[in-house]
Motif scaffolding. Structure first.
Motif, PDB file in Angstrom:
ATOM      1  N   ARG A   1     -15.171  -8.865  -9.080  1.00  0.00           N
ATOM      2  CA  ARG A   1     -14.424  -7.686  -9.535  1.00  0.00           C
ATOM      3  C   ARG A   1     -13.067  -7.708  -8.865  1.00  0.00           C
ATOM      4  NH1 ARG A   1     -16.653  -1.576 -10.339  1.00  0.00           N
ATOM      5  NH2 ARG A   1     -14.493  -0.963 -10.081  1.00  0.00           N
TER       6      ARG A   1
ATOM      7  N   GLY B   1     -16.075  -0.086 -14.191  1.00  0.00           N
ATOM      8  CA  GLY B   1     -16.270  -1.525 -14.336  1.00  0.00           C
ATOM      9  C   GLY B   1     -16.205  -1.994 -15.776  1.00  0.00           C
TER      10      GLY B   1
ATOM     11  N   ARG C   1     -15.104  -5.595 -15.226  1.00  0.00           N
ATOM     12  CA  ARG C   1     -16.228  -6.499 -15.408  1.00  0.00           C
ATOM     13  C   ARG C   1     -16.552  -6.656 -16.887  1.00  0.00           C
ATOM     14  NH1 ARG C   1     -16.996 -10.622 -13.887  1.00  0.00           N
ATOM     15  NH2 ARG C   1     -19.073 -10.630 -14.797  1.00  0.00           N
TER      16      ARG C   1
ATOM     17  N   THR D   1     -23.009  -4.432 -14.152  1.00  0.00           N
ATOM     18  CA  THR D   1     -22.135  -3.307 -14.480  1.00  0.00           C
ATOM     19  C   THR D   1     -22.850  -2.333 -15.407  1.00  0.00           C
ATOM     20  OG1 THR D   1     -20.264  -4.797 -14.279  1.00  0.00           O
ATOM     21  CG2 THR D   1     -19.843  -2.695 -15.335  1.00  0.00           C
TER      22      THR D   1
END
Lengths: 292, 734
Positions: free
Chosen positions: B6, B455, B459, B626
């Motif tokens: 990340r 995220g 992600r 995530t």
């Protein structure tokens, strides 16, 4: 017409950290009326500053005073005013000999807050929903004060007056709190959220083995936490019978001067007083009429 | 997920990430708003004189719009400062800026405001002490009216064996993003630039263009890192005031809310009253009726989205041959209704699920079985006539039921186990475009919006690009650009980031491949990418070329640029079923079955959540770690709606608990670590069949908790949140 919450900015102040009690008292006195305020953990003072309730010109930090103490002497516990609550909570003897006090300390805020907050600060704030004051009341605790005119000892019941109002005189500081004897005891509370919240109702109960009497205190209503001596008498001089306990709970529920607010209605609070009182008394261990 | 994957963690852990509240520019002024002192009234005068008399203070109010804005008043329907009616307490009536925050706040405090107070409508039920009659929609309090029906609903109710009618009430909840709204504005010539914490830079640009009356090309929005959005940072809030002040001052101006103001000014979910009725014959639902009174605050007519949108969620994911629904958006003197993670859907699911549970009990059928027998499956039709696509809710329910039975068999006395369902649809927004830039050593994704903490960008989108191009995450970088340079996208909301923008990334990835195949004169299907040493290398049968060697001279400094677009047109609803108003069409069908185990104190009504599990229809979990975090976060937030969160208003429109002591979000101690299971294979409209996941996990939570409370104690609570006092009242302890 009440105006909106005024936009705020915390005004500046002078921060002093005296190394002696005399200097601390002098520092408080030197700034005239209301111009100075003491700080221990700061967990209440910061809120007061942020909300604009206080705007001191001088803040006197007590962090350098030798008051982070915890002493047992002849069965009596003395807790220094600036000892973080977390230290009190971590003390095994406190947990064993004053279980209600341990439960009350454990109930304050959160772990992070208890690393900062102090017993002295909690007494000085004198909040109606304080977790510590009702337990100190039920333990017949006393406050040791030191000020320009010397030292004095005041029962907690006389010290606490109302929210943000205590028996402290100008320039006076809370030095320590004294709990006279170990007591089988219990502290129970009800909150909307278990952590980081204040109680809708809290009940502190303690039994004095020497004097064979109960003390009952309730917090969560204005103007301050209060002892309920009539209710304590209902419980007799040992483990109460179910009938005596029911009568005591009913009397407490009826007699407590409760009002409703956004945290709970009066009706619900009265119910909680009875329920929590019953549970707290039952939580105090007895065997054969004697406390364990 | 490893920490390294990340890319925001480095700057965030080092404290170098610039959030909106951190944004500062040289020479800037600090700003404060002048709030309305009343919830409703007629504005007589705003005298900025005393503020302007202070040194260094700049002040702007309604009278200044004509000189500050190129076309005068800006949006006539939505004036930046009210000139006549004051519609809610704390509504900004003017704004001031000064060299320091303290000076700005002092200046705001000395502005003289004269308002003639008028009667305020705060409790929506006082608008209609009795339910709206046939003329209800004509009431001045009603700004939105929706009505739909299908089939002989009167006949269904007349001939039913059971009719179950109930009334539910839900409360106002706040997003509680850690970071309050904040921005810094600069105006140079006709260029209006704002650096702001937002879920949607392009949404804010459009908003500002309308509010200020300037073309979108003159507005530049630079997104900062966002300390949580949860729907609250989708539209503009502070930006117009900061820009006006910057224009007036000729210097940059910073405006940020403190947390109390965040509660008082934030747009969020407001209370509702819902009446539901169900007719049953032969253990089948034959008719449904839903009537909704929704508090939309000081929303303006034509700008309410919630009333029609909510109706479907109130009916639940259940087949009904006949129905009639009617919703009223009631204008009250509170800040306008605004989105809060799956806006109002958790409350609707609480109503739909608690009601269907009640119906099942009245009919005498196991509540889970009753649900399963009526649940939409692929090929079914929604009440508003949309065909249901691939939908994993029945599979999720089956697994949730099995777990609930096991937990119930293990549960100690005083515990109860409940199942709640919720459904959702991935929003497409106004569509979007992705731009990929492939250089010799990395793939850049250029875009305007940043992650909002979930995220889904850092992600989710990276995982989509990883999968689409076969490059590792550490060679994929997201580059944030202002709206002047970034490709258009609707923003990070509506569970659309992976589902919609992810599709555009797949399309752009395909374009990158096609481009490379063309340069190498090989078939697209044969192209694959790999990292060798520093270089990105393209392989095809018998050919190996570095990207570096494929770049044309003009591309050497940047790389190969490719774009992809996405707009999923929702299936149309059957307009014959609509009497009036607009309803919300679904693009795909997603949802979850959640299981809660609670203990209920039978003397105090206190509820504690002991165990929690989610069976979540995700289509495909593009990035499982995530995705799990999204589900866990949704559950934590949903538990607040279920049990403790409730904004309280006084009769004169004051927020009584505008702080985190008395507005209680759950702490870690109240949130058990949930068991999260993905139900995969029911593919959605997103990349590789993924479905949006930002919002769905919050939706079933209050329903599951309410069902568990009922199982544990018998208390059928019809009001949110399920506070101990409400449970105690329902148990007749009071």
């Amino acid at each position: 017409m009440e105006g909106p919450h005024a936009p705020r900015a915390v005004p500046g102040f002078e921060l002093v950290a005296p190394a002696s009690v005399e200097e601390a008292i002098a520092a408080l006195r030197a700034a005239d009326d209301g111009g100075a305020t003491a700080i221990a953990g700061g967990t209440d003072l910061l809120l007061d500053l942020d909300d604009g309730r206080l705007a001191p010109r001088r803040v006197v930090s007590l962090r350098r005073l030798p008051w982070r103490t915890l002493d047992w002497l002849d069965g009596a516990l003395t807790v220094g005013a600036t000892l973080p609550l977390r230290s009190l909570e971590d003390d095994r003897e406190v947990r064993r000999r004053l279980p209600g006090l341990w439960q009350a300390v454990h109930a304050v805020g959160s772990v992070a807050l208890r690393h900062r907050a102090t017993l002295g600060g909690n007494l000085g704030r004198s909040a109606p929903a304080s977790d510590l004051i009702p337990m100190l009341l039920a333990l017949d605790a006393e406050v040791d004060l030191v000020g320009p005119r010397g030292e004095r000892r005041v029962p907690v019941d006389d010290f606490v007056r109302a929210s943000r109002r205590t028996a402290l005189l100008p320039g006076e500081l809370i030095r320590s709190v004294r709990v006279p004897e170990p007591r089988p005891s219990a502290y129970l509370w009800q909150r909307v959220r278990p952590a980081n919240d204040i109680s809708q109702i809290a009940v502190a109960v303690a039994f004095s083995p020497g004097r064979r009497h109960w003390s009952i205190a309730v917090a969560g209503m204005p103007p301050r936490p209060a002892l309920l001596p009539d209710v304590a008498r209902d419980l007799g001089d040992g483990a109460p019978s179910d009938a005596a306990l029911t009568a005591a709970a009913a009397r407490a529920s009826r007699a407590v001067p409760i009002t409703g607010d956004q945290r709970a209605s009066e009706e619900y609070r009265r119910r909680l007083v009875g329920t929590l009182l019953t549970r707290a008394v039952r939580a105090v261990p007895f065997e054969g009429g004697r406390p364990l | 997920m490893s920490a390294a994957s990340r890319s925001d963690l480095g700057v965030k852990l080092a404290g170098r990430a610039e959030y909106g509240v951190d944004a500062e520019l040289p020479g800037m002024l600090w700003a404060a708003l002048v709030p309305s002192p009343v919830a409703h009234g007629r504005l007589r005068r705003v005298d900025l004189g005393p503020a302007r008399a202070l040194p260094g203070v700049v002040a702007v109010g309604a009278d200044d719009l004509a000189t500050l804005l190129p076309r005068g008043a800006g949006d006539a329907e939505r004036p930046i400062f009210p000139a006549g009616e004051v519609a809610y307490r704390h509504q900004p009536l003017a704004a001031v800026a000064a060299p320091t925050l303290a000076e700005a706040r002092r200046a705001a405090a000395v502005v003289r405001v004269e308002v003639e107070p008028g009667p305020a409508l705060i409790d929506l039920e006082t608008a209609f002490p009795d339910w709206p009659g046939p003329d209800g929609a004509r009431s001045p309090h009603v700004i939105a009216h929706v009505h739909a029906r299908h089939g002989d609903v009167e006949g269904a109710f007349r001939t039913a064996e059971h009719v179950v009618e109930e009334t539910y009430r839900t409360s106002s909840v706040h997003q509680v993003a850690l970071e309050p709204h904040a921005c810094v504005a600069t105006v140079r010539g006709d260029r209006w630039t704002v650096r702001t914490t937002t879920q949607s830079p392009f949404g804010v640009r459009e908003d500002l263009s309308l509010l200020l009356g300037v073309p979108e090309s003159s507005v530049v929005v630079e997104g900062t890192w966002v300390g949580g959005g949860f729907g609250g940072k989708g539209a503009s809030l502070l930006e117009p005031y900061a820009l006006l002040l910057a224009r007036a001052a000729g210097r940059p101006v910073r405006l940020a809310l403190d947390y109390r103001e965040e509660f008082e000014l934030g747009r969020t979910t407001l209370p509702a009253v819902i009446r539901v009725a169900t007719a049953v014959r032969d253990r089948r639902i034959v008719g449904r009726r839903v009537r909704l009174l929704l508090d939309v605050g000081a929303s303006l007519p034509g700008r309410d989205f919630a009333t029609g949108y909510s109706i479907g969620f109130l009916l639940g994911p259940y087949v009904t041959p006949t129905f009639e629904v009617e919703g009223y958006g009631i204008r009250t003197n509170k800040p306008p209704f605004g989105p809060h993670r799956a806006p109002f859907a958790p409350q609707c699911a609480f109503v739909a699920e608690s009601h269907i549970e009640e119906v099942a009990r009245v009919v005498g059928v196991d509540p889970v079985r009753f649900r399963a027998e009526h649940l939409w499956r692929e090929g079914a039709t929604t009440p508003l006539g949309q065909p249901v696509g691939p939908f994993g809710l029945a599979a999720a329910l089956e697994r949730a039921d099995a777990l609930a039975r096991r937990w119930r068999s293990e549960a100690p006395a005083g515990h109860g186990v409940g199942v709640g369902l919720g459904f959702w649809s991935t929003s497409t927004g106004a569509g979007g475009e992705a731009r990929l830039v492939l250089s010799a050593t990395e793939l850049r994704v250029e875009q305007g919006e940043r992650g909002i903490g979930s995220g889904s960008v850092l992600r989710g989108l990276v995982a989509v690009a990883e999968r689409a191009l076969g490059l590792p995450a550490d060679r994929i970088r997201i580059e944030y650009l202002s709206t002047a340079e970034a490709p258009f996208d609707s923003g990070v909301y509506g569970s659309r980031t992976v589902g919609a923008l992810g599709r555009a990334i797949v399309e752009a990835s395909d374009a990158v491949r096609a481009d490379l195949a063309g340069r190498m004169a090989v078939a697209v299907a044969d192209v694959s990418l790999a990292v060798e040493g520093e270089e990105i290398v393209v392989h095809a049968p018998g050919v190996r070329r570095t990207v570096r060697s494929l770049l044309r001279p003009d591309e050497a400094s940047r790389g190969i640029v490719a774009t992809g677009r996405h707009f999923a047109k929702p299936n149309a609803i059957d307009e014959r079923r609509v009497v009036t108003g607009s309803f919300y069409p679904y693009t795909d069908f997603t949802g979850a079955a959640h299981v809660a185990e609670v203990s209920v104190d039978r003397e105090t009504g206190a509820v504690r959540v002991e165990r929690y599990a989610a069976f979540q229809d995700v289509g495909v979990a593009v990035d499982p770690a995530t995705a799990r975090a999204q589900v866990e976060g949704g559950i934590a937030m949903g538990l607040g709606i279920a049990l403790t969160e409730e904004a309280l208003w006084s009769a004169d429109g004051r927020l009584l608990n505008p702080h985190l002591l008395d507005y209680r979000i759950p702490t870690l101690g109240e949130v058990p670590v949930p068991e999260v299971t993905f139900v995969e294979g029911f593919l959605g409209a997103g990349p590789f069949g993924a479905k949006g996941l930002g919002e769905p996990p919050i939706i079933p939570v209050p329903a599951a908790v309410a069902a568990a409370v009922r199982d544990a104690s018998g208390a059928h609570v019809t009001e949110l949140p399920l506070s101990a006092e409400r449970v105690a009242r329902t148990l007749k302890l009071l």
